[in-house]
Design a protein around this motif. Structure first.
Motif, PDB file in Angstrom:
ATOM      1  N   ALA A  39     -58.478   1.668   4.064  1.00  0.00           N
ATOM      2  CA  ALA A  39     -58.635   1.877   5.505  1.00  0.00           C
ATOM      3  C   ALA A  39     -59.230   0.646   6.172  1.00  0.00           C
ATOM      4  CB  ALA A  39     -59.502   3.102   5.766  1.00  0.00           C
ATOM      5  N   SER A  41     -58.718  -2.413   5.143  1.00  0.00           N
ATOM      6  CA  SER A  41     -57.826  -3.569   4.987  1.00  0.00           C
ATOM      7  C   SER A  41     -57.091  -3.829   6.298  1.00  0.00           C
ATOM      8  CB  SER A  41     -56.819  -3.333   3.862  1.00  0.00           C
ATOM      9  OG  SER A  41     -55.826  -2.430   4.272  1.00  0.00           O
ATOM     10  N   GLN A  47     -53.354   1.305   5.326  1.00  0.00           N
ATOM     11  CA  GLN A  47     -54.194   2.166   6.162  1.00  0.00           C
ATOM     12  C   GLN A  47     -53.538   3.534   6.339  1.00  0.00           C
ATOM     13  OE1 GLN A  47     -54.457  -0.471   9.515  1.00  0.00           O
ATOM     14  NE2 GLN A  47     -56.441  -1.293   8.856  1.00  0.00           N
ATOM     15  N   LYS A  51     -54.757   7.368   4.776  1.00  0.00           N
ATOM     16  CA  LYS A  51     -54.844   8.638   5.501  1.00  0.00           C
ATOM     17  C   LYS A  51     -54.096   9.744   4.763  1.00  0.00           C
ATOM     18  CE  LYS A  51     -55.250   6.555  10.075  1.00  0.00           C
ATOM     19  NZ  LYS A  51     -54.595   6.339  11.384  1.00  0.00           N
TER      20      LYS A  51
END
Length: 101
Positions: A39, A41, A47, A51
């Motif tokens: 997340a 990065s 990302q 999630k």
């Protein structure tokens, strides 16, 4: 120029370590750390994947509740059967289809 690709490669290798943990507690910690790292990065796909993993955390960690039982082999076999079924479409000989399975 290749920084996002390198980041994704190393993150992939780190993700594999989750399934190499001895039990659920260290795996849960490793998964949480991986999600946080992905997340943070600058790679949009990582990302987004973080999630997705966070949403499926309980299912992923259920692997440890059942002593590493995986349905991968079963799912692979079902996919092969589906492929055979598509290839056999139009044939009237169901015995051949059954023997191919």
């Amino acid at each position: 120029l290749n920084e996002p690709l390198a980041t994704a490669y190393y993150m992939k290798e780190e993700l594999r370590q989750i399934w190499r943990q001895s039990d659920k507690a260290p795996a849960e910690k490793a998964l949480a750390e991986w999600i946080a790292k992905a997340a943070a990065s600058n790679v949009g796909m990582l990302q987004q994947f973080a999630k997705t993993l966070a949403a499926h955390r309980s299912g992923i960690l259920a692997y440890y509740d059942f002593d590493g039982l995986s349905t991968g082999t079963l799912e692979g076999t079902n996919n092969k059967i589906k492929t055979l079924h598509k290839m056999a479409y139009g044939f009237r000989d169901t015995e051949f289809f059954v023997s191919a399975i």
